[in-house]
Scaffold this motif. Structure first.
Motif, PDB file in Angstrom:
ATOM      1  N   GLU A 195       0.751  -1.297   0.052  1.00  0.00           N
ATOM      2  CA  GLU A 195      -0.069  -0.081  -0.053  1.00  0.00           C
ATOM      3  C   GLU A 195       0.841   1.210  -0.100  1.00  0.00           C
ATOM      4  OE1 GLU A 195      -3.663   0.425   2.611  1.00  0.00           O
ATOM      5  OE2 GLU A 195      -2.659  -1.121   3.370  1.00  0.00           O
ATOM      6  N   ILE A 196       1.863   1.194   0.848  1.00  0.00           N
ATOM      7  CA  ILE A 196       2.696   2.611   1.224  1.00  0.00           C
ATOM      8  C   ILE A 196       3.559   2.718  -0.323  1.00  0.00           C
ATOM      9  CG2 ILE A 196       4.652   3.310   2.364  1.00  0.00           C
ATOM     10  CD1 ILE A 196       3.388   1.792   4.590  1.00  0.00           C
ATOM     11  N   ASN A 197       3.960   1.475  -0.798  1.00  0.00           N
ATOM     12  CA  ASN A 197       4.688   1.699  -1.969  1.00  0.00           C
ATOM     13  C   ASN A 197       3.969   1.994  -3.379  1.00  0.00           C
ATOM     14  OD1 ASN A 197       7.713   1.024  -1.618  1.00  0.00           O
ATOM     15  ND2 ASN A 197       7.074  -0.950  -1.291  1.00  0.00           N
ATOM     16  N   ASN A 198       2.632   1.713  -3.181  1.00  0.00           N
ATOM     17  CA  ASN A 198       1.912   2.046  -4.436  1.00  0.00           C
ATOM     18  C   ASN A 198       1.190   3.562  -4.224  1.00  0.00           C
ATOM     19  OD1 ASN A 198       1.829  -0.556  -5.490  1.00  0.00           O
ATOM     20  ND2 ASN A 198       0.222  -1.281  -4.338  1.00  0.00           N
ATOM     21  N   SER A 199       1.264   4.046  -3.131  1.00  0.00           N
ATOM     22  CA  SER A 199       0.967   5.317  -2.953  1.00  0.00           C
ATOM     23  C   SER A 199       2.003   6.296  -3.305  1.00  0.00           C
ATOM     24  CB  SER A 199       0.911   5.909  -1.460  1.00  0.00           C
ATOM     25  OG  SER A 199       2.023   5.864  -0.522  1.00  0.00           O
ATOM     26  N   GLY A 200       3.269   5.837  -3.996  1.00  0.00           N
ATOM     27  CA  GLY A 200       4.114   6.731  -4.516  1.00  0.00           C
ATOM     28  C   GLY A 200       5.461   7.038  -3.361  1.00  0.00           C
ATOM     29  N   LEU A 201       5.187   6.491  -2.226  1.00  0.00           N
ATOM     30  CA  LEU A 201       6.345   6.604  -1.099  1.00  0.00           C
ATOM     31  C   LEU A 201       7.109   5.446  -1.337  1.00  0.00           C
ATOM     32  CD1 LEU A 201       4.036   7.727   1.905  1.00  0.00           C
ATOM     33  CD2 LEU A 201       5.913   9.082   0.593  1.00  0.00           C
ATOM     34  N   LEU A 202       8.347   5.468  -0.989  1.00  0.00           N
ATOM     35  CA  LEU A 202       9.137   4.480  -1.393  1.00  0.00           C
ATOM     36  C   LEU A 202       9.584   3.871   0.193  1.00  0.00           C
ATOM     37  CD1 LEU A 202      10.895   2.631  -3.299  1.00  0.00           C
ATOM     38  CD2 LEU A 202      12.690   4.607  -3.175  1.00  0.00           C
ATOM     39  N   VAL A 203       9.136   2.567   0.224  1.00  0.00           N
ATOM     40  CA  VAL A 203       9.791   1.976   1.636  1.00  0.00           C
ATOM     41  C   VAL A 203      11.230   1.795   1.714  1.00  0.00           C
ATOM     42  CG1 VAL A 203       9.297   0.006   3.144  1.00  0.00           C
ATOM     43  CG2 VAL A 203       7.462   0.967   1.805  1.00  0.00           C
ATOM     44  N   HIS A 204      11.756   2.333   2.696  1.00  0.00           N
ATOM     45  CA  HIS A 204      13.250   2.348   2.733  1.00  0.00           C
ATOM     46  C   HIS A 204      13.780   1.165   3.644  1.00  0.00           C
ATOM     47  CE1 HIS A 204      17.451   3.450   3.483  1.00  0.00           C
ATOM     48  NE2 HIS A 204      17.193   3.323   4.788  1.00  0.00           N
ATOM     49  N   ASP A 205      12.801   0.943   4.731  1.00  0.00           N
ATOM     50  CA  ASP A 205      13.004  -0.195   5.810  1.00  0.00           C
ATOM     51  C   ASP A 205      11.943  -0.405   6.685  1.00  0.00           C
ATOM     52  OD1 ASP A 205      14.448  -2.098   7.345  1.00  0.00           O
ATOM     53  OD2 ASP A 205      15.621  -0.443   8.447  1.00  0.00           O
ATOM     54  N   TYR A 206      11.587  -1.479   7.232  1.00  0.00           N
ATOM     55  CA  TYR A 206      10.727  -1.826   8.137  1.00  0.00           C
ATOM     56  C   TYR A 206      10.889  -2.851   9.040  1.00  0.00           C
ATOM     57  CZ  TYR A 206      10.160  -6.435   5.728  1.00  0.00           C
ATOM     58  OH  TYR A 206      10.282  -7.633   5.139  1.00  0.00           O
ATOM     59  N   GLU A 207      10.027  -2.967  10.132  1.00  0.00           N
ATOM     60  CA  GLU A 207      10.471  -3.744  11.284  1.00  0.00           C
ATOM     61  C   GLU A 207       9.221  -4.545  11.966  1.00  0.00           C
ATOM     62  OE1 GLU A 207      13.281  -4.150  15.397  1.00  0.00           O
ATOM     63  OE2 GLU A 207      13.393  -2.279  14.174  1.00  0.00           O
ATOM     64  N   ILE A 208       9.023  -5.622  12.449  1.00  0.00           N
ATOM     65  CA  ILE A 208       7.711  -5.952  12.724  1.00  0.00           C
ATOM     66  C   ILE A 208       8.049  -6.551  14.077  1.00  0.00           C
ATOM     67  CG2 ILE A 208       6.296  -7.978  12.809  1.00  0.00           C
ATOM     68  CD1 ILE A 208       6.810  -8.225   9.934  1.00  0.00           C
ATOM     69  N   PHE A 209       7.434  -6.007  15.402  1.00  0.00           N
ATOM     70  CA  PHE A 209       7.545  -6.292  16.867  1.00  0.00           C
ATOM     71  C   PHE A 209       6.417  -7.272  17.086  1.00  0.00           C
ATOM     72  CE2 PHE A 209       9.475  -2.121  16.164  1.00  0.00           C
ATOM     73  CZ  PHE A 209      10.566  -2.191  16.729  1.00  0.00           C
TER      74      PHE A 209
END
Length: 227
Positions: A195-209
């Protein structure tokens, strides 16, 4: 991979105000009790220790609630504006800021319409547990507005519920529905990242807790850039 909900559902975002009224009367720290509030502050401050985050940035916090994270960021020398749809939450946040001797801009507003802010205004837009309350196509509007008010090269940070959760009762659409009102969208991490990538923002990193107990939920943190 679970895709975000496409079907239209009833929402009542202003209903959060009733919850804040009740919780303030019960002596809660904010949306959560003292322990939960401290845990949230610690986790979000930790998100700002990521190497991609620039110090002394201007921040717009979406869904700031009673202002605890906003105030903690301001204490760490960030310039923060907090927005929430709940009048009670914003009033509460202003009380806390005044008590702390801090001048913070808290505003009642709809995170789906940030027209009170200019294009390219903020270095960082922070979603502090708001996105999982946004349902269906409203999520596209949320991300579109977040991107619009970010400066070029700016950073979107989200902390949002994800994965399995006992309260999901519409498994097809990954929704928590209460009396025909969709209150939470709890997607799979890959779906939210898409969703975030499709919005035009580019996911740089993520973490799951991972959740600590069966009453809790996993939490996804994402750092995404506006190119």
């Amino acid at each position: 991979m679970t895709k975000p909900v496409k079907k239209s559902f009833k929402t009542w975002y202003k209903g959060h105000d009733k919850t804040y009224i009740k919780r303030k009367a019960l002596g809660y720290a904010g949306w959560d009790d003292d322990k939960g509030t401290k845990a949230n502050i610690d986790r979000f401050l930790n998100a700002f220790s990521h190497p991609i985050v620039s110090k002394n940035s201007s921040i717009l916090e979406l869904g700031c609630g009673a202002g605890d994270i906003t105030i903690a960021l301001a204490e760490n020398n960030y310039s923060v504006t907090g927005v929430d749809i709940s009048e009670t939450a914003i009033s509460w946040a202003k009380e806390k800021a005044e008590k702390a001797g801090m001048n913070i801009n808290f505003m009642i507003g709809n995170v789906l319409d940030l027209s009170c802010f200019s294009d390219n205004q903020f270095d960082i837009v922070l979603d502090s547990h708001c996105l999982h309350c946004i349902i269906g196509d409203d999520r596209k509007m949320f991300l579109k507005e977040a991107k619009r008010v970010l400066k070029k090269g700016g950073l979107f940070i989200t902390g949002t519920m994800c994965g399995d959760f006992y309260a999901i009762n519409d498994y097809e659409n990954r929704l928590v529905v209460v009396r025909e009102i969709a209150t939470r969208y709890i997607g799979e991490p890959d779906s939210i990242i898409d969703e975030i990538n499709n919005s035009g923002l580019l996911v740089h990193d993520y973490e799951i807790f991972e959740k600590e107990n069966n009453e809790d939920c996993d939490e996804l943190f994402v750092w995404a850039l506006k190119e």
